[in-house]
Design an enzyme around this catalytic site. Sequence first.
Site, PDB file in Angstrom:
ATOM      1  CE  LYS A 144      -4.378  -5.180 -17.090  1.00  0.00           C
ATOM      2  NZ  LYS A 144      -3.852  -4.248 -16.017  1.00  0.00           N
ATOM      3  CG  HIS A 174      -2.784  -9.099 -10.565  1.00  0.00           C
ATOM      4  ND1 HIS A 174      -2.794  -7.942 -11.213  1.00  0.00           N
ATOM      5  CD2 HIS A 174      -2.763  -8.307  -9.202  1.00  0.00           C
ATOM      6  CE1 HIS A 174      -2.852  -6.700 -10.599  1.00  0.00           C
ATOM      7  NE2 HIS A 174      -2.775  -7.112  -9.415  1.00  0.00           N
ATOM      8  CE  LYS A 178      -5.435  -8.094  -6.213  1.00  0.00           C
ATOM      9  NZ  LYS A 178      -4.475  -7.348  -5.548  1.00  0.00           N
ATOM     10  CD  GLU A 212      -4.736   1.060  -8.427  1.00  0.00           C
ATOM     11  OE1 GLU A 212      -3.899   0.724  -8.288  1.00  0.00           O
ATOM     12  OE2 GLU A 212      -5.015   1.197  -9.876  1.00  0.00           O
ATOM     13  CG  ASP A 231      -4.394  -0.230 -16.102  1.00  0.00           C
ATOM     14  OD1 ASP A 231      -3.702  -0.930 -16.643  1.00  0.00           O
ATOM     15  OD2 ASP A 231      -4.515   0.195 -14.775  1.00  0.00           O
ATOM     16  CG  HIS A 236      -7.621  -6.090 -12.766  1.00  0.00           C
ATOM     17  ND1 HIS A 236      -6.922  -7.330 -13.145  1.00  0.00           N
ATOM     18  CD2 HIS A 236      -6.748  -5.242 -12.529  1.00  0.00           C
ATOM     19  CE1 HIS A 236      -5.704  -7.064 -13.292  1.00  0.00           C
ATOM     20  NE2 HIS A 236      -5.716  -5.822 -13.104  1.00  0.00           N
ATOM     21  CE  LYS A 336      -3.542   3.523 -12.312  1.00  0.00           C
ATOM     22  NZ  LYS A 336      -3.389   2.444 -11.567  1.00  0.00           N
ATOM     23  CE  LYS A 341      -3.725  -1.365  -2.566  1.00  0.00           C
ATOM     24  NZ  LYS A 341      -4.007  -1.345  -4.004  1.00  0.00           N
TER      25      LYS A 341
HETATM   26  C1  BG6 Z   1      -3.001  -3.572 -12.546  1.00  0.00           C
HETATM   27  C2  BG6 Z   1      -3.222  -2.084 -13.522  1.00  0.00           C
HETATM   28  O1  BG6 Z   1      -3.144  -4.701 -13.459  1.00  0.00           O
HETATM   29  O2  BG6 Z   1      -3.344  -3.649 -11.367  1.00  0.00           O
HETATM   30  C3  BG6 Z   1      -2.517  -1.155 -12.382  1.00  0.00           C
HETATM   31  O3  BG6 Z   1      -2.204  -2.168 -14.522  1.00  0.00           O
HETATM   32  C4  BG6 Z   1      -3.093  -1.271 -11.136  1.00  0.00           C
HETATM   33  O4  BG6 Z   1      -2.726   0.183 -13.319  1.00  0.00           O
HETATM   34  C5  BG6 Z   1      -2.932  -2.678 -10.707  1.00  0.00           C
HETATM   35  O5  BG6 Z   1      -2.377  -0.211 -10.109  1.00  0.00           O
HETATM   36  C6  BG6 Z   1      -3.778  -2.840  -9.210  1.00  0.00           C
HETATM   37  O6  BG6 Z   1      -3.220  -3.929  -8.597  1.00  0.00           O
HETATM   38  P1  BG6 Z   1      -3.439  -4.221  -7.201  1.00  0.00           P
HETATM   39  O7  BG6 Z   1      -3.166  -5.779  -6.788  1.00  0.00           O
HETATM   40  O8  BG6 Z   1      -2.587  -3.399  -6.497  1.00  0.00           O
HETATM   41  O9  BG6 Z   1      -4.805  -3.987  -6.688  1.00  0.00           O
END
Ligand code: BG6
Length: 480
Positions: A144, A174, A178, A212, A231, A236, A336, A341
């Site tokens: 993505k 991704h 999880k 984050e 993003d 997600h 961000k 986090k």
């Molecule tokens: C990615 C984004 O898909 O996911 C990033 O492009 C982001 O900007 C990341 O930081 C976050 O993934 P995770 O698994 O650390 O929550």
Amino acid sequence: MTTPCDMLVFGGTGDLALHKLLPALYHLHREGRLHPDLRILALARQDHDRDQYQKLVERHCRAQIARADFEADAWAGFSARLDYFGLDATHSAEFNRLARHLGRASQRPRVHYLATSPSLFTSIATNLAMSGLAGPDSRIVLEKPIGHSLESAESINETIGRVFDEHRVFRIDHYLGKETVQNLMALRFANALFEPIWRAGHIEHVQISVCETLGVENRGGYYDHSGAMRDMLQNHLLQLLCLVAMEAPVRFEAEAVRNEKLKVLEALKPITGQDVMDKTVRGQYAKGLIGGQEVPAYYFEKNVHSDSDTETFVAVQVEIDNWRWAGVPFYLRTGKRMAKKRSEIIVTFKSVPHRLFEEGERNRLVIRLQPDESISLQLMAKTPGKGMHLEPVELDLNLAQAFHTKRRWEAYERLLLDVIEGDSTLFMRRDEVEAAWRWVDPILQGWQGYHRKPSPYPAGTDGPEKARRLVERNGHRWWS
Ligand code: BG6
């Protein structure tokens, strides 16, 4: 164990390959999950010979993999699978060279993993077809975001679809790899407890927060054209929303699961016109403190435009127009450089119909994806001693502790294994991606139309003030 195949990683010197994909493949190798004949060929523009590339990978993997898991023998075996091929993916002639390198006669299935900028997706797919590398046994994996709008996503999907049938296209998100996300399905569909109350009559509102502390790191160039909406939220967060809101699929298999997720995306109430102003919040981090250290404002980040109005934070009030969810607000937020986090889904239940006691918090189910993986249910209980004083207490299921003998898998490990095995249950289908863009596009257009600049928020905080008001005007608050 999987079948033998060639895994081609385009973008083999990029962050994604070095920080996520190759460490994940190493873990799979170490656990004996990969067929002994599986070969990994990394491709990128730089000149490296095999030895140099293996050293580069080792350096990055050592930094990513826990010391106890990095074993010399396992590493030697893994790096023996690894090879490198210098290629400029925009030059079609180079793919003929690649085909010769792989040996055209080879009947081995191929996985083409495109860990590259999305702008290369279509040219790589076309070049693969032209050089005979996209045979019926081959698969393609796309990271993505697929496109930056509905139109561009359709165009990418169209071109890819001319080369690879849909069942050979793996669009990765991704978050779906999880463990806790998959546990959400287990929680909902393997336990009789929640399903009867998993609906508007009992649930007051739902929050999905992915916060984050990191900034844009080395990805300013990409991020500045993307922003938090494209993003994170378009993929997600909407995928998490689907898993919370979908109906039970008839089977746990790719088409059945994805059909149900698609229905949720299609039921999202469009946010258009004035609603774009009322139901969405954009933010951008200003300078501030993260862990006691001062960090610069977004527009001072490397490769970010100095008067950028890209959002690094977004919050949206979403409604799902269907029988189960009508009237229940779903609040989605991601950003961000926030205070902590954490990725959490919080389901807040309605209060009891008749109050017997003075104190009364609502029951909450908190599904935590990060930093730790846990599920907890907040219940009201009487405090010890005289009188009926109540306090919320947590019924906690710490998944890491419950299964402490098992190593927790990284999302990419699970997903890479699924690609190799050809299981697309946890991947996004074309219609899902397009439905998500169909809903997101009017918001992006509304922001442009109304010249909605992002509101600044100091790094290390919970985002702009407006995000607080978004939920408070409905009598709710962000849970922390
Ligand atoms: C990615 C984004 O898909 O996911 C990033 O492009 C982001 O900007 C990341 O930081 C976050 O993934 P995770 O698994 O650390 O929550």
